[in-house]
Design a protein around this motif. Structure first.
Motif, PDB file in Angstrom:
ATOM      1  N   PHE A  58       0.817  -1.225   0.000  1.00  8.36           N
ATOM      2  CA  PHE A  58       0.000   0.000   0.000  1.00  8.36           C
ATOM      3  C   PHE A  58       0.846   1.268   0.000  1.00  8.36           C
ATOM      4  O   PHE A  58       0.605   2.227   0.742  1.00  8.36           O
ATOM      5  CB  PHE A  58      -1.056   0.020   1.111  1.00  8.36           C
ATOM      6  CG  PHE A  58      -0.639  -0.500   2.475  1.00  8.36           C
ATOM      7  CD1 PHE A  58       0.140   0.264   3.331  1.00  8.36           C
ATOM      8  CD2 PHE A  58      -1.059  -1.746   2.903  1.00  8.36           C
ATOM      9  CE1 PHE A  58       0.501  -0.196   4.574  1.00  8.36           C
ATOM     10  CE2 PHE A  58      -0.706  -2.225   4.157  1.00  8.36           C
ATOM     11  CZ  PHE A  58       0.073  -1.448   5.000  1.00  8.36           C
ATOM     12  N   VAL A  60       3.912   1.794   0.984  1.00  7.31           N
ATOM     13  CA  VAL A  60       4.890   1.947   2.058  1.00  7.31           C
ATOM     14  C   VAL A  60       5.951   0.862   1.916  1.00  7.31           C
ATOM     15  O   VAL A  60       5.629  -0.315   1.727  1.00  7.31           O
ATOM     16  CB  VAL A  60       4.225   1.837   3.447  1.00  7.31           C
ATOM     17  CG1 VAL A  60       5.267   1.953   4.558  1.00  7.31           C
ATOM     18  CG2 VAL A  60       3.146   2.898   3.596  1.00  7.31           C
ATOM     19  N   GLY A 146       2.943   2.149  12.113  1.00  3.27           N
ATOM     20  CA  GLY A 146       1.490   2.116  12.030  1.00  3.27           C
ATOM     21  C   GLY A 146       0.908   2.636  13.326  1.00  3.27           C
ATOM     22  O   GLY A 146       1.499   2.473  14.393  1.00  3.27           O
ATOM     23  N   ASP A 176       2.787   6.054   9.221  1.00  4.84           N
ATOM     24  CA  ASP A 176       2.925   5.664   7.816  1.00  4.84           C
ATOM     25  C   ASP A 176       1.664   4.968   7.325  1.00  4.84           C
ATOM     26  O   ASP A 176       1.397   4.915   6.135  1.00  4.84           O
ATOM     27  CB  ASP A 176       4.135   4.745   7.645  1.00  4.84           C
ATOM     28  CG  ASP A 176       5.437   5.485   7.875  1.00  4.84           C
ATOM     29  OD1 ASP A 176       5.844   6.246   6.983  1.00  4.84           O
ATOM     30  OD2 ASP A 176       6.030   5.339   8.962  1.00  4.84           O
ATOM     31  N   TYR A 177       0.902   4.402   8.266  1.00  5.21           N
ATOM     32  CA  TYR A 177      -0.440   3.923   7.964  1.00  5.21           C
ATOM     33  C   TYR A 177      -1.258   3.985   9.255  1.00  5.21           C
ATOM     34  O   TYR A 177      -0.711   4.085  10.353  1.00  5.21           O
ATOM     35  CB  TYR A 177      -0.435   2.502   7.375  1.00  5.21           C
ATOM     36  CG  TYR A 177      -0.102   1.394   8.360  1.00  5.21           C
ATOM     37  CD1 TYR A 177      -1.085   0.821   9.164  1.00  5.21           C
ATOM     38  CD2 TYR A 177       1.190   0.886   8.469  1.00  5.21           C
ATOM     39  CE1 TYR A 177      -0.786  -0.197  10.065  1.00  5.21           C
ATOM     40  CE2 TYR A 177       1.495  -0.135   9.350  1.00  5.21           C
ATOM     41  CZ  TYR A 177       0.497  -0.668  10.150  1.00  5.21           C
ATOM     42  OH  TYR A 177       0.789  -1.672  11.033  1.00  5.21           O
ATOM     43  N   LYS A 221      -1.732   8.775   3.178  1.00  5.85           N
ATOM     44  CA  LYS A 221      -1.521   7.798   4.234  1.00  5.85           C
ATOM     45  C   LYS A 221      -2.585   6.703   4.159  1.00  5.85           C
ATOM     46  O   LYS A 221      -3.783   6.981   4.168  1.00  5.85           O
ATOM     47  CB  LYS A 221      -1.579   8.487   5.599  1.00  5.85           C
ATOM     48  CG  LYS A 221      -0.511   9.551   5.804  1.00  5.85           C
ATOM     49  CD  LYS A 221       0.874   8.943   5.998  1.00  5.85           C
ATOM     50  CE  LYS A 221       1.929  10.029   6.204  1.00  5.85           C
ATOM     51  NZ  LYS A 221       1.892  10.659   7.533  1.00  5.85           N
ATOM     52  N   PRO A 222      -2.181   5.459   4.106  1.00  5.08           N
ATOM     53  CA  PRO A 222      -3.150   4.358   3.985  1.00  5.08           C
ATOM     54  C   PRO A 222      -3.972   4.173   5.260  1.00  5.08           C
ATOM     55  O   PRO A 222      -3.456   4.322   6.371  1.00  5.08           O
ATOM     56  CB  PRO A 222      -2.267   3.131   3.742  1.00  5.08           C
ATOM     57  CG  PRO A 222      -0.930   3.673   3.349  1.00  5.08           C
ATOM     58  CD  PRO A 222      -0.799   4.997   4.029  1.00  5.08           C
ATOM     59  N   ALA A 249      -7.150   0.838   2.281  1.00  9.56           N
ATOM     60  CA  ALA A 249      -5.883   0.368   1.710  1.00  9.56           C
ATOM     61  C   ALA A 249      -5.564  -1.077   2.042  1.00  9.56           C
ATOM     62  O   ALA A 249      -4.756  -1.700   1.362  1.00  9.56           O
ATOM     63  CB  ALA A 249      -4.743   1.257   2.191  1.00  9.56           C
TER      64      ALA A 249
END
Length: 346
Positions: A58, A60, A146, A176-177, A221-222, A249
């Motif tokens: 996704f 990253v 995350g 990052d997610y 960002k997912p 995502a």
């Protein structure tokens, strides 16, 4: 060494209270992360990653597909040390908009013979504002982070959307997610947010907020959804339809179970809370395989649940997971498990 020496010592802390061992481990890693050269020394033992292990999911890039699941380091106090144990990414939280102490103690129980844990922690955390301050002070961690967000217990279900959005707004610059936790069994009513109508409203609002911050939607960002292992296949399919419609995502499969598969006769089985560890190995693999088949492999999956051997991780990869996460396996097998899984990826 971990199973013969370290684990028995940890299990005796707090007269056997599993939460005491958890907290002592976190604070030990926190102190380690502050000692010059200590993280580098630990990295030489556990942190080496095999050639070819990085992968992009996704959008990253993960240096290794083996991560630390949410729940272990809710407030992010030991983040500098986790990479030295071999993790390719870490998920902090679950964090809520309001600080909260969680449920009454005791609330964490080891079923040692079954390599399982029952927890009813209840999202105990210092709140998303405190986490944002800590992450700002860290700066670049050197690995993907995350952030799992959930609903504050004091917030009525009718106001749940704003509660999640508040945490996303505060933390948007640092993750990052983002994992949307609607599947913990330890916050009253939370799992009802997995229903199609509630979930659609929540995810639509989160994507709109992310887009307004110029970090979200399909190009930023997912946003992932963490699901329960107790959903029927038809309920999973309905949830996946909403996730696909909204543009999620990925899926994290799975959270803890309210069932007691294989441990029904254990003296602690009657304790309220979510069960994790070895009893989830089969359930997690089947859930990942179902999601992968239902989406035709188009929706990335983070597989989590019952990983106590490298073969368990490989089974999740074979079932369709792009990444995996550990928590209970770390308690029973120690950091050597991460190293063995990473080596197996070669």
């Amino acid at each position: 060494m971990y199973r013969r020496v370290v684990r028995p010592v940890l299990y005796r802390l707090g007269k056997g209270d599993a939460e005491v061992a958890h907290e002592q481990t976190l604070h030990g890693l926190r102190r380690l992360g502050r000692i010059p050269g200590a993280v580098a020394a630990l990295s030489r033992t556990y942190g080496a990653l095999p050639t070819g292990s990085p992968r992009t999911v996704f959008g990253v890039r993960f240096p290794s597909p083996v991560g630390l699941a949410a729940g272990m380091d809710k407030n992010g106090i030991a983040l500098p040390a986790w990479r030295a144990l071999g993790f390719g990414f870490v998920e902090v939280g679950t964090v809520t908009a309001h600080p909260q102490p969680g449920n009454e103690k005791p609330r964490l129980f080891r079923l040692v013979e079954d390599e399982a844990v029952i927890n009813r922690m209840g999202f105990n955390n210092l709140g998303s504002s405190a986490l944002a301050d800590r992450l700002a002070a860290y700066g670049d961690l050197g690995y993907p982070l995350g952030i799992s967000i959930g609903k504050s217990k004091v917030t009525p279900l009718d106001d749940a959307v704003e509660d999640y959005v508040t945490s996303l707004r505060r933390l948007s610059a640092y993750g990052d997610y983002f994992a949307v936790n609607v599947s913990s069994p330890n916050t009253p009513g939370l799992r009802s947010l997995q229903d199609a109508g509630h979930l659609r409203e929540l995810l639509t609002a989160l994507h709109a907020e992310a887009a307004s911050l110029s970090v979200g939607g399909l190009g930023g960002k997912p946003i992932l959804v963490k699901i329960a292992p107790d959903l029927t296949p038809s309920a999973i399919d309905e949830l996946l339809a909403v996730c696909t419609e909204v543009g999620v995502a990925g899926i994290i499969a799975t959270n803890t179970t309210i069932g007691r598969p294989g441990v029904e006769s254990h003296p602690l089985a009657a304790e309220t809370g979510g069960l994790s560890g070895r009893p989830l190995t089969e359930i997690a693999a089947k859930t990942v395989a179902h999601i992968h088949a239902e989406t035709g492999g188009a929706l990335p999956i983070i597989g989590v649940g019952g990983i106590l051997e490298p073969a368990d991780a490989m089974r999740l990869f074979d079932a369709g997971a792009s990444l995996v996460q550990l928590y209970t396996g770390l308690i029973y097998r120690g950091p050597g498990l991460i190293r063995r899984i990473n080596r197996g990826l070669t």
